[in-house]
Design a protein around this motif. Structure first.
Motif, PDB file in Angstrom:
ATOM      1  N   LEU A 264      74.614   5.722   6.038  1.00  0.00           N
ATOM      2  CA  LEU A 264      74.423   7.146   5.833  1.00  0.00           C
ATOM      3  C   LEU A 264      73.496   7.574   4.666  1.00  0.00           C
ATOM      4  O   LEU A 264      74.114   7.422   3.641  1.00  0.00           O
ATOM      5  CB  LEU A 264      75.489   7.992   6.346  1.00  0.00           C
ATOM      6  N   TYR A 265      72.407   8.158   4.731  1.00  0.00           N
ATOM      7  CA  TYR A 265      71.683   8.482   3.607  1.00  0.00           C
ATOM      8  C   TYR A 265      71.306  10.101   3.839  1.00  0.00           C
ATOM      9  O   TYR A 265      70.856  10.616   5.001  1.00  0.00           O
ATOM     10  CB  TYR A 265      70.351   7.913   3.532  1.00  0.00           C
ATOM     11  N   ILE A 266      71.808  10.969   2.930  1.00  0.00           N
ATOM     12  CA  ILE A 266      71.636  12.472   3.015  1.00  0.00           C
ATOM     13  C   ILE A 266      70.741  12.786   2.004  1.00  0.00           C
ATOM     14  O   ILE A 266      70.844  12.542   0.827  1.00  0.00           O
ATOM     15  CB  ILE A 266      72.817  13.073   3.079  1.00  0.00           C
ATOM     16  N   ALA A 267      69.589  13.147   2.174  1.00  0.00           N
ATOM     17  CA  ALA A 267      68.389  13.553   1.396  1.00  0.00           C
ATOM     18  C   ALA A 267      68.471  14.997   1.181  1.00  0.00           C
ATOM     19  O   ALA A 267      68.207  15.759   2.124  1.00  0.00           O
ATOM     20  CB  ALA A 267      67.153  13.071   1.638  1.00  0.00           C
ATOM     21  N   GLY A 299      60.085  13.518   8.525  1.00  0.00           N
ATOM     22  CA  GLY A 299      59.435  12.511   9.462  1.00  0.00           C
ATOM     23  C   GLY A 299      60.029  11.150   9.475  1.00  0.00           C
ATOM     24  O   GLY A 299      59.777  10.090  10.599  1.00  0.00           O
ATOM     25  N   VAL A 300      60.939  10.662   8.414  1.00  0.00           N
ATOM     26  CA  VAL A 300      61.629   9.559   8.315  1.00  0.00           C
ATOM     27  C   VAL A 300      63.195   9.710   8.572  1.00  0.00           C
ATOM     28  O   VAL A 300      63.908   8.910   8.986  1.00  0.00           O
ATOM     29  CB  VAL A 300      61.587   8.636   7.301  1.00  0.00           C
ATOM     30  N   ALA A 301      63.527  11.119   8.754  1.00  0.00           N
ATOM     31  CA  ALA A 301      64.994  11.369   9.258  1.00  0.00           C
ATOM     32  C   ALA A 301      65.253  11.361  10.500  1.00  0.00           C
ATOM     33  O   ALA A 301      64.616  11.487  11.445  1.00  0.00           O
ATOM     34  CB  ALA A 301      65.447  12.815   8.439  1.00  0.00           C
ATOM     35  N   ASP A 302      66.741  11.075  10.644  1.00  0.00           N
ATOM     36  CA  ASP A 302      67.215  11.285  12.203  1.00  0.00           C
ATOM     37  C   ASP A 302      67.491  12.655  12.559  1.00  0.00           C
ATOM     38  O   ASP A 302      67.357  13.297  13.697  1.00  0.00           O
ATOM     39  CB  ASP A 302      68.501  10.434  12.362  1.00  0.00           C
ATOM     40  N   TYR A 303      68.364  13.291  11.475  1.00  0.00           N
ATOM     41  CA  TYR A 303      68.779  14.611  11.718  1.00  0.00           C
ATOM     42  C   TYR A 303      68.111  15.373  10.608  1.00  0.00           C
ATOM     43  O   TYR A 303      68.118  14.925   9.164  1.00  0.00           O
ATOM     44  CB  TYR A 303      70.143  14.778  11.512  1.00  0.00           C
ATOM     45  N   GLY A 304      67.831  16.758  10.640  1.00  0.00           N
ATOM     46  CA  GLY A 304      67.217  17.602   9.643  1.00  0.00           C
ATOM     47  C   GLY A 304      67.622  19.177   9.617  1.00  0.00           C
ATOM     48  O   GLY A 304      67.833  19.452  10.843  1.00  0.00           O
ATOM     49  N   ILE A 305      67.880  19.778   8.553  1.00  0.00           N
ATOM     50  CA  ILE A 305      68.566  21.155   8.502  1.00  0.00           C
ATOM     51  C   ILE A 305      67.228  21.678   7.759  1.00  0.00           C
ATOM     52  O   ILE A 305      67.253  21.225   6.516  1.00  0.00           O
ATOM     53  CB  ILE A 305      69.844  21.304   8.006  1.00  0.00           C
TER      54      ILE A 305
ATOM     55  N   LEU B 257      77.014  13.496  13.688  1.00  0.00           N
ATOM     56  CA  LEU B 257      77.099  12.165  12.812  1.00  0.00           C
ATOM     57  C   LEU B 257      78.393  11.470  13.245  1.00  0.00           C
ATOM     58  O   LEU B 257      78.478  10.271  13.194  1.00  0.00           O
ATOM     59  CB  LEU B 257      77.205  12.469  11.237  1.00  0.00           C
ATOM     60  N   GLN B 258      79.477  12.475  13.796  1.00  0.00           N
ATOM     61  CA  GLN B 258      80.735  11.618  14.373  1.00  0.00           C
ATOM     62  C   GLN B 258      80.319  11.112  15.792  1.00  0.00           C
ATOM     63  O   GLN B 258      80.643   9.956  15.685  1.00  0.00           O
ATOM     64  CB  GLN B 258      81.777  12.637  14.309  1.00  0.00           C
ATOM     65  N   LYS B 259      79.874  11.799  16.475  1.00  0.00           N
ATOM     66  CA  LYS B 259      79.855  11.339  17.751  1.00  0.00           C
ATOM     67  C   LYS B 259      78.445  10.739  18.213  1.00  0.00           C
ATOM     68  O   LYS B 259      78.683   9.839  19.079  1.00  0.00           O
ATOM     69  CB  LYS B 259      80.068  12.631  18.709  1.00  0.00           C
ATOM     70  N   GLU B 260      77.640  11.063  17.708  1.00  0.00           N
ATOM     71  CA  GLU B 260      76.267  10.468  18.084  1.00  0.00           C
ATOM     72  C   GLU B 260      75.621   9.197  17.324  1.00  0.00           C
ATOM     73  O   GLU B 260      75.630   8.208  17.730  1.00  0.00           O
ATOM     74  CB  GLU B 260      74.965  11.508  17.991  1.00  0.00           C
ATOM     75  N   ALA B 261      75.739   9.444  16.097  1.00  0.00           N
ATOM     76  CA  ALA B 261      75.320   8.584  15.145  1.00  0.00           C
ATOM     77  C   ALA B 261      76.719   7.693  14.703  1.00  0.00           C
ATOM     78  O   ALA B 261      76.443   6.309  14.333  1.00  0.00           O
ATOM     79  CB  ALA B 261      74.699   8.958  13.827  1.00  0.00           C
TER      80      ALA B 261
END
Ligand code: FAD
Ligand code: AMP
Lengths: 328, 264
Positions: A264-267, A299-305, B257-261
């Motif tokens: 997991l990488y959080i930028a 563009g490279v993230a899976d999830y974003g806020i 992050l817990q359930k999907e990833a």
């Protein structure tokens, strides 16, 4: 005029540089798109093994400049030999990997031969007027379509990851000697040193929380530390954070820092410039927090806020603590 | 030592960008501009060298009238003089054309050392300094992370960044062009006194004719590459954006992050 594509490779300790394999694939594809031939060029001293490795690719020739004056890479050594060779052999294109070493001398080579220069290509296609290239501008926020309009040869470097090194077509290429007498080394190599630091090995971390210039100030890092602690994560950073002295250099992730592949990488507050991305693209899950919805990192993230990290990071820390507490 | 520093003015990396009407570059109206990041480090390095050698620092920039503001800031930081290559004929150049023009301005005066940034934050060719060096016939080094002048200032020990956190140390003969990488020093801030003094310092306007340059070799006419269009990368791919206020977005993210990833 049919195209003659020269691919100048980089090597170390008898092996081709990974990015040079990608450049071979790119050069081959360019040659086949333009209906021409691809040839490799290697410079150095005692480069027999590299020349042999190149001989296993589908290339019209492997040009070898082997001389003591080329034992260490220097811009003067490389530009001297290559400028003379380009005049003799008149390739239409010179393809290189967009590596630090190649960038350093390719512009100078373009200048020396009066050619054209296109650094950091990320792709190409043809339209009715010829080849249209793509390259990033403004830190990767925008992609430009570019046309070469100057004299041949066109020197072009391919950004890392555009082509797969394993996609390079194999074959049987003949070795041809290249005159190396014009090598004129213009620096004396005194040594190589590792960048000083505490030597944190971020590559072992399962989770990395990486902070960028968006944090605004070094004394705001506490919220990042709290988040990292809640996750049991290591802290990494983009280059400006290091340059500003907010964190030590051994926390830098990217082309001139560490290369990591955490779970997991959080930028956080990182725009996503290519030099940063090459250091973390191996991460399995990427989360980005950024106030700019158009930041390339999304563009490279899976999830974003999308939002202010000063609000989101503490909320995230809180949510993780709660989730961990609930899980017992 | 007499040192030239090439300074480019670029859009602030924080600025919101819009594509211009013709689609070929960003709309510069109301766009905030700053000194290119690595150029600030180049200027600082030049100022430090000049302080040690009782030298002179001359800043050069190619660009429209707005770049005078960047040059003025360099003067406030301590540069002694500025040269604005202001001719319309310089506009639209790529690294090849811009490097040729800068080299002509540098050759006209004669310098002991030229510092540039390693890469501009807008076009980002990473090439202009190397091309300047080629025209001057001087050695050059890119991604310079340390400069130490040696005996008699006829050579320098230069630290150059390599990939993966390694540096190479090398000796280079002067005069040379050193392309400075961000992070090698700590750029100073302008003092009030510096800002006042800057107003009295020389800012020369230089045309292509002054440099004896043929219009066909510089600016857009001398460029070897031409930008046809620029665009934001296509949206639709990439991250799943989680909406909501900070705490609900954070909750949902942790949940996913817990359930999907399954990484938490
Ligand atoms: C040869 C070379 C080598 C390099 N090597 C590396 C390297 O190894 N590693 C590396 O990282 N870089 C490297 N760089 C630099 C790289 O090109 C970028 O300049 C750098 O990665 C940008 O860092 P950043 O994303 O932190 O800063 P910026 O690009 O300035 O981005 C800051 C981001 O923070 C966001 N932001 C601002 N405020 C907030 C807020 N309050 N809340 C949320 N978001 C906010 C902004 O929207 C922006 O997207 C190298 C450059 C060169 C030329
Ligand atoms: N228009 C310009 N005026 C002055 N210096 C420039 C200009 N363009 C580029 N440079 C210098 O060349 C460096 C590299 O720029 P680039 O080749 O565009 O990445 C910059 O950091 C500047 O020092």
């Amino acid at each position: 005029m049919s195209a003659k594509v020269w691919i100048v490779v980089q090597h170390r300790e008898g092996h081709l540089h990974r990015m040079s394999r990608e450049a071979i694939a790119g050069g081959q594809q360019l040659a086949s798109l333009l209906g021409g031939t691809a040839e490799a060029v290697v410079l150095g001293h005692g480069v027999g093994p590299v020349a042999e490795e190149l001989g296993g690719y589908d290339l019209a020739a492997v040009h070898v400049a082997d001389a003591e004056a080329l034992a260490d890479y220097t811009p003067g050594g490389y530009v001297g030999v290559l400028a003379a060779a380009l005049k003799d052999h008149a390739p239409t294109h010179v393809v290189l990997a967009h590596s630090y070493q190649n960038i350093e001398y390719m512009a100078r080579l373009a200048q020396a031969v009066g050619g054209s220069l296109l650094p950091e290509a990320t792709g190409f296609e043809t339209d009715e007027e010829g080849v249209v290239w793509r390259r990033p501008v403004l830190g990767g926020k925008l992609q430009a379509r570019v046309r070469a309009v100057g004299p041949a040869p066109l020197l072009v470097s391919f950004q890392s990851g555009v082509f797969g090194g394993s996609d390079a077509a194999t074959g049987n290429a003949p070795r041809v000697e290249l005159d190396a007498s014009a090598a004129a080394p213009d620096r004396e190599i005194l040594g190589v040193e590792e960048v000083a630091g505490e030597h944190v090995d971020l590559s072992a971390a399962e989770i990395v929380v990486a902070v960028g210039r968006g944090i605004g100030d070094g004394d705001k890092l506490k919220i990042i530390e709290a988040l990292a602690e809640s996750l049991g994560a290591e802290i990494g950073a983009s280059r400006p954070v290091i340059d500003n002295g907010w964190l030590p250099r051994d926390r830098q992730i990217g082309s001139s820092g560490q290369t990591i592949a955490p779970k997991l990488y959080i930028a956080i507050g990182i725009s996503g410039a290519i030099q940063h991305l090459v250091g973390m693209k191996g991460a399995s899950t990427v989360v980005a927090v950024n106030k700019d919805a158009e930041a390339p990192i999304f563009g490279v993230a899976d999830y974003g806020i999308v939002g202010d990290l000063h609000e989101i990071v503490p909320a995230l820390t809180e949510a993780i603590r709660e989730a961990k507490a609930a899980a017992g | 030592m007499k040192i030239a520093v090439c300074v480019k003015q670029v859009p602030d990396t924080e600025a919101r960008l819009r594509v211009a009407g013709d689609g070929r570059w960003v709309d510069e109206e109301n766009l905030p501009f700053v000194i290119n990041e690595s150029d600030e480090y180049a200027l600082e390095e030049a100022l430090q060298i000049a302080e040690r050698t009782v030298g002179e620092v001359v800043v050069l920039s190619i660009g429209p009238a707005r770049v005078r503001e960047a040059l003025r800031k360099c003067l406030a930081l301590g540069a002694h003089r500025a040269m604005h290559l202001s001719d319309e004929a310089f506009a639209g150049g790529d690294a090849m054309a811009t490097g040729r023009a800068l080299a002509a301005a540098i050759a006209r005066e004669g310098f002991d050392l030229v510092l540039t940034g390693s890469q501009s934050d807008d076009v980002g060719s990473g090439s202009t300094g190397s091309i300047v060096a080629g025209h001057l016939g001087w050695p050059h080094a890119w991604l310079v992370m340390g400069v130490e002048l040696e005996e008699g200032n006829s050579s320098a020990k230069v630290t150059r960044e390599m990939e993966s956190g390694m540096n190479e140390v090398l000796r280079i003969q002067l005069p040379a062009v050193l392309e400075i990488q961000a992070g090698l020093n700590h750029p100073r801030y302008a003092s009030l006194k510096g800002i006042m003094q800057a107003k009295k310092k020389e800012m020369a306007e230089v045309s292509a004719a002054d440099l004896g340059l043929d219009g066909a070799a510089i600016g857009a006419s001398g460029a070897t590459v031409e930008i046809l269009s620029v665009a934001f990368p296509e949206s639709g791919e990439g991250a799943r954006i989680i909406e909501g206020d900070a705490s609900s977005a954070a909750q949902e993210l942790v949940d996913r992050l817990q359930k999907e990833a399954r990484v938490l």
